[in-house]
Design a protein around this motif. Structure first.
Motif, short mmCIF file in Angstrom:
data_model
loop_
_atom_site.label_atom_id
_atom_site.label_comp_id
_atom_site.label_asym_id
_atom_site.label_seq_id
_atom_site.Cartn_x
_atom_site.Cartn_y
_atom_site.Cartn_z
N ASP A 57 0.83 -1.21 0.00
CA ASP A 57 0.00 0.00 0.00
C ASP A 57 0.87 1.26 0.00
O ASP A 57 1.75 1.43 0.84
N ILE A 58 0.56 2.18 -0.91
CA ILE A 58 1.37 3.38 -1.12
C ILE A 58 0.76 4.60 -0.42
O ILE A 58 1.47 5.41 0.18
N HIS A 59 -0.54 4.77 -0.49
CA HIS A 59 -1.25 5.85 0.21
C HIS A 59 -0.63 7.22 0.01
O HIS A 59 -0.37 7.96 0.97
N GLY A 60 -0.40 7.60 -1.23
CA GLY A 60 0.04 8.96 -1.51
C GLY A 60 1.49 9.25 -1.22
O GLY A 60 1.92 10.40 -1.31
N VAL B 105 -0.87 -3.78 -5.07
CA VAL B 105 -2.02 -4.41 -4.42
C VAL B 105 -3.09 -3.42 -3.97
O VAL B 105 -3.99 -3.77 -3.20
N GLY B 106 -3.04 -2.18 -4.46
CA GLY B 106 -4.11 -1.23 -4.18
C GLY B 106 -3.77 -0.23 -3.09
O GLY B 106 -2.72 -0.28 -2.45
N ASP B 107 -4.69 0.70 -2.87
CA ASP B 107 -4.53 1.82 -1.94
C ASP B 107 -3.37 2.72 -2.37
O ASP B 107 -2.37 2.88 -1.67
N TYR B 108 -3.57 3.36 -3.51
CA TYR B 108 -2.62 4.33 -4.04
C TYR B 108 -2.83 5.70 -3.42
O TYR B 108 -1.91 6.52 -3.41
N ILE B 109 -4.04 5.92 -2.92
CA ILE B 109 -4.49 7.26 -2.52
C ILE B 109 -4.81 7.30 -1.02
O ILE B 109 -4.74 6.30 -0.32
N ASP B 110 -5.16 8.52 -0.55
CA ASP B 110 -5.65 8.79 0.80
C ASP B 110 -4.53 8.74 1.85
O ASP B 110 -3.61 7.95 1.77
N ARG B 111 -4.67 9.61 2.81
CA ARG B 111 -3.81 9.72 3.99
C ARG B 111 -2.46 10.38 3.69
O ARG B 111 -2.01 11.22 4.45
N VAL C 270 2.34 -4.35 -16.08
CA VAL C 270 2.03 -3.69 -14.82
C VAL C 270 0.58 -4.00 -14.47
O VAL C 270 -0.33 -3.73 -15.26
N VAL C 271 0.37 -4.57 -13.29
CA VAL C 271 -0.97 -4.94 -12.82
C VAL C 271 -1.29 -4.08 -11.60
O VAL C 271 -0.55 -4.10 -10.61
N CYS C 272 -2.37 -3.33 -11.67
CA CYS C 272 -2.78 -2.47 -10.56
C CYS C 272 -4.13 -2.95 -10.04
O CYS C 272 -5.13 -2.92 -10.77
N LEU C 273 -4.16 -3.40 -8.80
CA LEU C 273 -5.39 -3.91 -8.20
C LEU C 273 -6.16 -2.81 -7.50
O LEU C 273 -5.62 -1.76 -7.16
N ARG C 274 -7.41 -3.08 -7.25
CA ARG C 274 -8.28 -2.15 -6.55
C ARG C 274 -8.15 -2.34 -5.04
O ARG C 274 -8.14 -3.46 -4.54
N GLY C 275 -8.02 -1.23 -4.33
CA GLY C 275 -8.04 -1.24 -2.88
C GLY C 275 -9.34 -0.65 -2.35
O GLY C 275 -10.12 -0.06 -3.10
N ASN C 276 -9.56 -0.80 -1.07
CA ASN C 276 -10.78 -0.25 -0.48
C ASN C 276 -10.83 1.27 -0.58
O ASN C 276 -11.90 1.87 -0.70
N PHE D 6 -1.07 -10.05 -0.22
CA PHE D 6 -2.09 -9.03 0.09
C PHE D 6 -1.47 -7.83 0.80
O PHE D 6 -0.33 -7.87 1.27
N GLY D 7 -2.26 -6.74 0.84
CA GLY D 7 -1.89 -5.54 1.56
C GLY D 7 -2.95 -5.25 2.61
O GLY D 7 -3.33 -6.12 3.38
N HIS D 8 -3.41 -3.99 2.68
CA HIS D 8 -4.56 -3.56 3.48
C HIS D 8 -4.28 -3.47 4.97
O HIS D 8 -4.54 -2.45 5.59
#
Length: 213
Positions: free
Chosen positions: A9-12, A36-42, A63-69, A173-175
């Protein structure tokens, strides 16, 4: 043999992402890069992270980019006006800032670039290879992949990673942030809390080599 590089998770956190990519000796034609998702927020630069990943997708073949919550929350907020407080209070305000808005009250004025909206809308919920299955949050034990609830793929925590279930493939997984990567026979957790002052983690598969910045 192709290698897979999976990033947590990268989260910005754009600078950590840039530092991570500079560490990886990726074969542009053969290797696979998975997020594994969560590219944004925080974090401070959600927009910059998405711009950077879109550049990577142009530069690298696989390059595979998955959806995070968090991407799901953004889409609910942006397209349907749903879950506004949940989105904004869980890092969405920082995402608004990165797109040029300064206040919660300006949320309704958010206008995503077309390429960013298309990116968010087309993110798949999982990716699988012969030996590995990549997903944002995890799987519900006892159910086949076809039986899984999409909400669980984005949100599940303890019921998944505290289970000793065999999912037939190693689940990456991430999250859920851990102090260090979670490495077991059946699951690999690679969210190590970059946005909370921890490291951004990448695992190279199948060798399980860990990279951190």
């Amino acid at each position: 043999m192709e290698r897979i590089f999976a990033v947590g998770d990268i989260h910005g956190c754009l600078h950590q992402l840039q530092g991570m990519i500079s560490l990886l000796d990726i074969d542009r034609e053969r290797d696979i890069l998975v997020f594994v998702g969560d590219y944004i927020d925080r974090g401070p630069d959600a927009k910059g992270v998405v711009d950077f990943i879109l550049e990577l997708k142009r530069d690298l073949r696989n390059v595979v980019c998955l959806r995070g919550n968090h991407e799901e929350l953004l889409l609910d907020f942006y397209l349907e006006g749903k879950n506004g407080p949940l989105f904004l209070n869980n890092g969405g305000l920082e995402t608004l800032h990165s797109y040029g808005l300064k206040k919660k009250s300006e949320g309704s004025s958010l206008r995503l670039p077309d390429a960013h909206l298309q990116f968010f809308q087309t993110l798949p919920f999982y990716f699988e290879t012969g030996d590995f299955l990549f997903v944002h949050a995890g799987l519900r034990p006892g159910l086949s992949l076809e039986e899984q609830d999409l909400h669980d793929l984005l949100w599940i925590r303890h019921e998944f990673f505290l289970s000793d279930a065999d999912f037939s493939k190693v689940v990456v997984f991430g999250h859920t942030p851990f102090a260090r990567p979670l490495l077991s026979e059946h699951i690999i957790g690679i969210d190590t809390g970059a946005v909370y002052g921890g490291k951004l983690t990448c695992i190279e598969l199948p060798g399980r080599k860990i990279y951190q910045v």
